[in-house]
Design an enzyme around this catalytic site. Structure first.
Site, PDB file in Angstrom:
ATOM      1  N   ARG D 278       0.872  -1.176   0.000  1.00  0.00           N
ATOM      2  CA  ARG D 278       0.000   0.000   0.000  1.00  0.00           C
ATOM      3  C   ARG D 278       0.905   1.220   0.000  1.00  0.00           C
ATOM      4  NH1 ARG D 278      -2.126   1.022   5.564  1.00  0.00           N
ATOM      5  NH2 ARG D 278      -0.722   2.784   5.464  1.00  0.00           N
ATOM      6  N   HIS D 282      -3.478   4.670   4.638  1.00  0.00           N
ATOM      7  CA  HIS D 282      -4.589   3.728   4.765  1.00  0.00           C
ATOM      8  C   HIS D 282      -5.851   4.301   4.125  1.00  0.00           C
ATOM      9  CE1 HIS D 282      -7.422   0.877   6.365  1.00  0.00           C
ATOM     10  NE2 HIS D 282      -8.081   1.851   6.941  1.00  0.00           N
ATOM     11  N   TYR D 291       3.991   5.942  11.448  1.00  0.00           N
ATOM     12  CA  TYR D 291       4.316   4.564  11.810  1.00  0.00           C
ATOM     13  C   TYR D 291       5.208   3.817  10.832  1.00  0.00           C
ATOM     14  CZ  TYR D 291       0.177   3.866   8.802  1.00  0.00           C
ATOM     15  OH  TYR D 291      -0.718   3.905   7.767  1.00  0.00           O
TER      16      TYR D 291
HETATM   17  C1  TPP Z   1     -14.284  -5.464  12.380  1.00  0.00           C
HETATM   18  C2  TPP Z   1     -13.459  -4.262  12.103  1.00  0.00           C
HETATM   19  N1  TPP Z   1     -12.488  -3.921  12.953  1.00  0.00           N
HETATM   20  C3  TPP Z   1     -11.733  -2.821  12.737  1.00  0.00           C
HETATM   21  C4  TPP Z   1     -11.937  -2.032  11.641  1.00  0.00           C
HETATM   22  C5  TPP Z   1     -11.091  -0.772  11.438  1.00  0.00           C
HETATM   23  N2  TPP Z   1     -10.200  -0.932  10.305  1.00  0.00           N
HETATM   24  C6  TPP Z   1     -10.527  -0.512   9.075  1.00  0.00           C
HETATM   25  S1  TPP Z   1      -9.391  -0.939   7.923  1.00  0.00           S
HETATM   26  C7  TPP Z   1      -8.423  -1.701   9.081  1.00  0.00           C
HETATM   27  C8  TPP Z   1      -7.156  -2.375   8.644  1.00  0.00           C
HETATM   28  C9  TPP Z   1      -7.389  -3.433   7.631  1.00  0.00           C
HETATM   29  O1  TPP Z   1      -6.181  -3.947   7.191  1.00  0.00           O
HETATM   30  P1  TPP Z   1      -6.101  -5.005   6.014  1.00  0.00           P
HETATM   31  O2  TPP Z   1      -7.058  -6.116   6.268  1.00  0.00           O
HETATM   32  O3  TPP Z   1      -4.686  -5.385   5.848  1.00  0.00           O
HETATM   33  O4  TPP Z   1      -6.637  -4.262   4.724  1.00  0.00           O
HETATM   34  P2  TPP Z   1      -6.030  -2.962   4.014  1.00  0.00           P
HETATM   35  O5  TPP Z   1      -6.652  -1.781   4.669  1.00  0.00           O
HETATM   36  O6  TPP Z   1      -4.560  -3.013   4.182  1.00  0.00           O
HETATM   37  O7  TPP Z   1      -6.444  -3.062   2.592  1.00  0.00           O
HETATM   38  C10 TPP Z   1      -8.990  -1.603  10.335  1.00  0.00           C
HETATM   39  C11 TPP Z   1      -8.396  -2.129  11.581  1.00  0.00           C
HETATM   40  C12 TPP Z   1     -12.968  -2.430  10.775  1.00  0.00           C
HETATM   41  N3  TPP Z   1     -13.259  -1.717   9.664  1.00  0.00           N
HETATM   42  N4  TPP Z   1     -13.704  -3.542  11.008  1.00  0.00           N
END
Ligand code: TPP
Ligand code: TPP
Ligand code: MG
Ligand code: MG
Lengths: 336, 392, 336, 392
Positions: D278, D282, D291
């Site tokens: 990425r 985010h 970070y």
């Molecule tokens: C159940 C839940 N917990 C926490 C979040 C908050 N949150 C949104 S994106 C994220 C990180 C997701 O990381 P990843 O699965 O690696 O996907 P990426 O964003 O890197 O595409 C978090 C913790 C959420 N949306 N849903």
């Protein structure tokens, strides 16, 4: 006394708890290096280390379930749920374990877990980021549920919650995180007003207006606006939602004879229903009119362009006050 | 007895099953030290872990298993006689429970499901305490801290997270004890169990995942949960695993010691699949004839964990009249004590339902308790009123 | 008309739905070979095959989540949750997906999922087997929540729930499974009383007694007992808990002026609070006394030896009726 | 374009990655067909799956990636300008999304997270529809059935179960389409994702688990979720897996085709870990400098998925002025259309909040809607009232 934001006030409270009790441990997603998506835990990992302020893998049930295990071991876990809408994967551990373990073990195992939940809408977020799930927890025996509405309370109550031997859901009104207020960090949480007591914010004689969390500010504004029309509103910040401090609310309603309750959560089965029902039970013959609920609708939280239609604002609250007072209001002419 | 008091024994570093790779594909390699016929077969990797087991220890393991089976049979009888509301038999799983339970140290902590009454016995549970829950007199039979074992967990898999969290605490405390969690084959499908492995692996905490694969989750056969061996699940989380003959008490003890030792040395979690069989019903409320082939039971009866130890003892000339007599007397005494504890257990008091919901006063509940006690008092005779009440 | 047990009546209803619509598919733990731990799905897998009556792996979130996927594909999943206390691991999928998908997609994706939940206590079970979690779902917008209290309704309403395009939580009073009743299987669910309507069971003039699920029988017994004392109770079987058919309740209360609501779930934030608050709002000036709630206490469901103290029984309901009528009762002399 | 219209190509049975064993330990074997320098390297197992890709197809893939990057940049700009409330950039993940998205058939169904706007582009999403959610004008930008793709899922991992259930439906229908679900590295820790693998393996349904390991879950590095390669997680569930260079569009396409083909032939689920990065924050609300080490970004910039295709095209003499001009014009047009769609999107009507909660009348809600419309009307000017309301 220091001016600080709501978020900062919680941060300072967490810091104190970490300092005062080596058994306090923070768990959550992104709470370490990042300091939380709202920066509420900013700097704490740096100062207390990775074993006290723990960035966990992305799994809410596990966060809650390991907090239970840590409590078994004598720790006082403070869990951050990143947003209200992400507490549901942890629901089973909260309802079947956190809430019940002390009862199950006849007091042998304490669950002094604090669950911090940024809640409510009004920040223009997408779905699942603006929920008000508090009623699920107020209906769950074994939990204590508190909310805070100003930086000073945020600072004091987080410490009270952490030192409480029962599990506490601590709801933070996320849209107020940046609001500033005076905070006296020297207040001893042990001698401050207990977290399960409500607080009368403005005295009034015509109607009792009960609010909590993010809507306390709106309620105060409504009370101020109402004085222009010669209406005297007594505003109560409920603070604790489980148990509700009915003594305080009842005393007010016995005086005013009228009650309006407001919250962002959907109306049916919300905290407002409980407050209305209990106050009606307790002082039916002092009521001049049916308690009025001014709440979110029974809909999923809508997309942000329309959220201001769902979240009660000043005018809707005043309309509810008019209803309670039998003054002309939007429902005038309708029966019931 | 705790055989471990006789010395933890075995190599203390670089032992078997030491990394995910070691046992990644170990599925097929069922660890066995004693054949169903009772023959002690050598196993270079695991023998060292039970090398200090004396004849006396062996007899003692036999005794434990016999006593636990007797507890199980007695509790089942108590249920049939209406003294217990329910009982989840562990019949057939004695080796898994005694072998692992006896490998633990007192300061280790157990988080189990509802079926680990054999493990509870190893922890020194009071005999009456075992059945308190099943009689309906409590939701937990004992104070977890007195025997370092949490009370039965009914929500499938939930306890694996508690064990992992407890192990995080052990790690923070710098202690060398271990948290061990017991769960079934069915439980491996629950999100909680998988999340527990994520956390355990991520933080490398001292926790042992002890899965008793008894082939069934109520009416569902293990192949519905997984087409591959459950031990292999753990390797996908980077957790070393072992697949052990769960009806071989020595093999189970050896494998558990390997896992405990790794955990104590900071080597993190281990997953053990103990391959065993639930010879009885799921609980006394269940009727397994509705879903399983009686031949299957017969096959497994031939691998009975207790007969196996008996045969081993016989081969060693240890299966004496005296031993049998001793065990018989002991089992009888235990059963008698349990039955007496059951039938003389005092009924709880009505207002007990309000106790311990919170640790400090709660205005909602205090009011309800006050109202209900007035209500009971309004009948003059509270006991009489109670029996009129509810649930009718 | 056939005499059949409650469990059998649901079974027959499921069978009809399976016959009438090839898209109906049953999912759950032990529902196939075993026919469910309560035998409610007995024989259905044998007759409809493993692809229509699916024994799933042991994971409630997955059962609910795959039901969502099946609904996306045009199926009508009927999920069995083995016991009330095991619905919480599926809570996230229910609240964030099942309840919200139709709204989220502006009606494009339908979620015609029926969730069958045996609920309530009184069967001498250990923890987690006697919960009454309905209020969590009545407070969740996007769901419909229904209960049944007799074999005929059980039979008809399960079919109505399955053919409803909205998600429906269908709560089955497990301690009534063995009760028998007349069932007319020829009743067309489409022309029967809709599932979201309440039903007046016995007419009365002194007080309205609202019950649902397992307590309907208790409420009727209470009404019968009350006639001995010359008290005329109008018993209403609420049936639908979300939405509540307030028109029916309101009409009754306007007549009697008094309301008693009873349920097994804990009092605070329960369905009783919602009913009391809403009825107070709708007909405050017709109320002679505050609505009375006779409910379980705010405690975790207790172990079976004491469960009869938690679950409202006939006497406690009558005591509540006395309270509503201002007759001597256990709280006489107490204020409020 | 859909390269698959040019023929599914490749061996149709017994292909690579065919069983859990095949790829069980494949972690180290990152599938790569084009090096970061743009050199096409041969891979006997996966070459057949892209053998029919013509020069034209390659150019088309390049175009897609460029357009999607432009969409991403434009949306980020729109957010900075206050036209969008939020945007989750996919910068750096174009090869993963285009390579897999272009491998799908129209009748396959996609269940993604919030970041798969590149996949949505492949499915033919309307340009305005992409940003509807991020502007706050809707909770779903499109009707899932029009492009056979569910709208963005925000609850981490939840969609993997939807895909699995959908695939159960495909299986019941006897169809040969496939459900594919996209999720991130962080998501692999959620119970739902693991339960989805349990169900998919148990029922052997046609679902592809496509994990974009972009190294970060907001501020958490992938090593916090797992010490071992994510592809290995699946083998523990008995699901064959592949680990593919997620910045290599050809490799991703080949791997996805292998998985799709297996699913269509009744071979059940496959897990693909696409190793990517990425490159942006985010979301636009995030500040990654808090970070992560800027050097890391530099390292990955050298593996940029688009430069890689450009280099490949250059080596093949296909990277003409004309192509670049064409792509430029196309991307501009797309960006313009999207921006116009965004800025001219009509605001929703207040009473829309009550629509579609239920599919039929609901007495609670109808009453609330009635009351609120009276309330709005009481202001005379509803629009004015609305802006006074709530969230203040
Ligand atoms: C159940 C839940 N917990 C926490 C979040 C908050 N949150 C949104 S994106 C994220 C990180 C997701 O990381 P990843 O699965 O690696 O996907 P990426 O964003 O890197 O595409 C978090 C913790 C959420 N949306 N849903
Ligand atoms: C969350 C949850 N779902 C369902 C149940 C009902 N239930 C009780 S035991 C059981 C089967 C468990 O099987 P397994 O994990 O193999 O353990 P075993 O009973 O064989 O020891 C089920 C489905 C439960 N107790 N908890
Ligand atoms: Mg089992
Ligand atoms: Mg990621």
């Amino acid at each position: 006394m220091t001016q600080m934001t709501f978020a900062r006030a919680i941060n300072a409270g967490l810091r104190k708890s970490l300092e005062n009790d080596p058994k306090v441990i923070l768990l959550g997603e992104d709470i370490g290096t990042l300091g939380g998506v709202f920066r509420v835990t900013d700097g704490l990992q740096k100062d207390f280390g990775k074993h006290r302020v723990v960035d966990t893998p992305l799994a809410e049930s596990a966060i809650m379930g390991t907090a239970v295990g840590l409590a078994y071991r004598g720790y006082r876990p403070v869990v951050e749920i990143q947003f209200d809408g992400f507490i549901y994967p942890a629901f089973d551990q909260i309802v079947s374990q956190v809430a019940k373990l002390h009862y199950r073990t006849q007091g042998a195992v304490k669950m002094p877990i604090t669950v911090r939940v940024p809640f409510g809408g009004g920040i223009g977020s997408p779905e699942h980021h603006s929920e008000s799930p508090e009623a699920y927890f107020t209906h769950t025996s074994g939990l204590r549920v508190v909310t805070v509405s100003n930086p000073q309370d945020a600072h004091t109550v987080i410490q009270q919650a952490i030192s409480c031997d029962d599990p506490v859901l601590y709801f933070e009104p996320k849209r107020r995180y940046h609001d500033k207020g005076e905070v006296d960090e020297s207040i001893d949480p042990g001698s401050a007003i207990p977290m399960d007591k409500a607080r009368v914010l403005t005295e009034g004689t015509d109607v009792t207006l009960v609010a909590y969390g993010p809507l306390v500010k709106t309620a105060r504004d409504a009370a101020t606006a109402a004085t222009d029309e010669g209406i005297s509103i007594e505003v109560i910040d409920l603070r604790s939602l489980a148990p509700v401090d009915y003594a305080t609310v009842e005393a007010s309603v016995r005086k005013t004879g009228r009650l309006v309750v407001t919250h962002e959560a959907g109306q049916s089965g919300g905290v407002g229903a409980e407050v209305a029902a209990s106050i009606t039970e307790r002082c039916f013959y002092h009521l001049e009119a049916a308690p009025v609920r001014v709440t979110g609708f029974d809909i999923p939280y809508p997309y942000s362009k329309l959220e201001m239609h769902h979240v009660p604002g000043l005018d809707r609250i005043l309309d509810g006050v008019d209803r309670a007072l039998g003054r002309p209001n939007s429902l005038s002419g309708l029966e019931g | 007895m705790s055989t471990d008091e006789a010395g933890q024994g075995g190599p203390s570093a670089g032992g078997p099953g030491n990394s995910a790779e070691d046992h990644g594909g170990s599925g097929g390699n069922l660890i066995q030290l004693v054949t169903p016929a009772g023959e002690r077969i050598s196993h270079p990797e695991f023998d060292p872990w039970v090398q200090e087991i004396t004849d006396e220890n062996l007899c003692s393991l036999y005794e434990d298993m016999m006593v636990v089976r007797r507890i199980d049979v007695e509790a089942t009888a108590l249920q049939r006689q209406g003294e217990l509301a329910l009982w989840p038999p562990l019949l057939g799983q004695e080796a898994s429970q005694i072998g692992s339970g006896r490998a633990l140290r007192d300061d280790d902590f157990v988080f189990s499901s509802y079926r680990e009454n054999g493990v509870a016995y190893c922890r020194g549970v009071g005999l009456t305490d075992i059945i308190r829950v099943w009689r309906g007199n409590a939701s937990a039979g004992w104070d977890p801290y007195t025997i370092n074992m949490a009370t039965p967990q009914i929500i499938i898999g939930a306890q694996t997270l508690h064990a992992t969290g407890y192990a995080m605490g052990i790690q923070n405390d710098g202690a060398d004890s271990v948290a061990i969690t017991y769960f079934g084959d069915g439980a491996t499908s629950e999100g909680d169990v998988n999340e527990a492995m994520v956390f355990a692996a991520s933080f490398q905490v001292p926790v042992v995942f002890f899965c008793q694969n008894n082939q069934w989750a109520i009416s569902e056969p293990v192949r519905l949960q997984s087409h591959i061996q459950l031990a292999d699940r753990a390797t996908g989380f980077g957790i070393p695993s072992m697949r052990v003959d769960g009806n071989d008490v020595l093999a189970v003890m050896a494998a558990t010691r390997v896992a405990l030792d790794r955990a104590r040395r900071g080597g993190g979690p281990t997953f053990i699949e103990a391959v065993t069989y639930r010879m009885g019903p799921h609980t006394t409320a269940d009727d397994p004839t509705r879903y399983r082939d009686p031949n299957e039971l017969e096959d497994w009866a031939a691998k009975d964990p207790i007969s196996r130890v008996a045969s081993l003892l016989e081969r060693k000339g240890l299966f004496t009249e005296e031993l049998q007599q001793h065990v018989h007397v002991k089992a009888d005494a235990v059963a008698r004590e349990m039955r007496l504890g059951c039938t003389t257990m005092p009924d709880p008091e009505p207002l007990d339902i309000f106790k311990h919901v919170y640790s400090s006063p709660n205005s909602w509940l205090d009011r309800q308790q006050d109202h209900y006690s007035r209500y009971l008092a309004s009948f003059g005779d509270p006991a009489g009123a109670a029996s009129e009440e509810g649930a009718r």
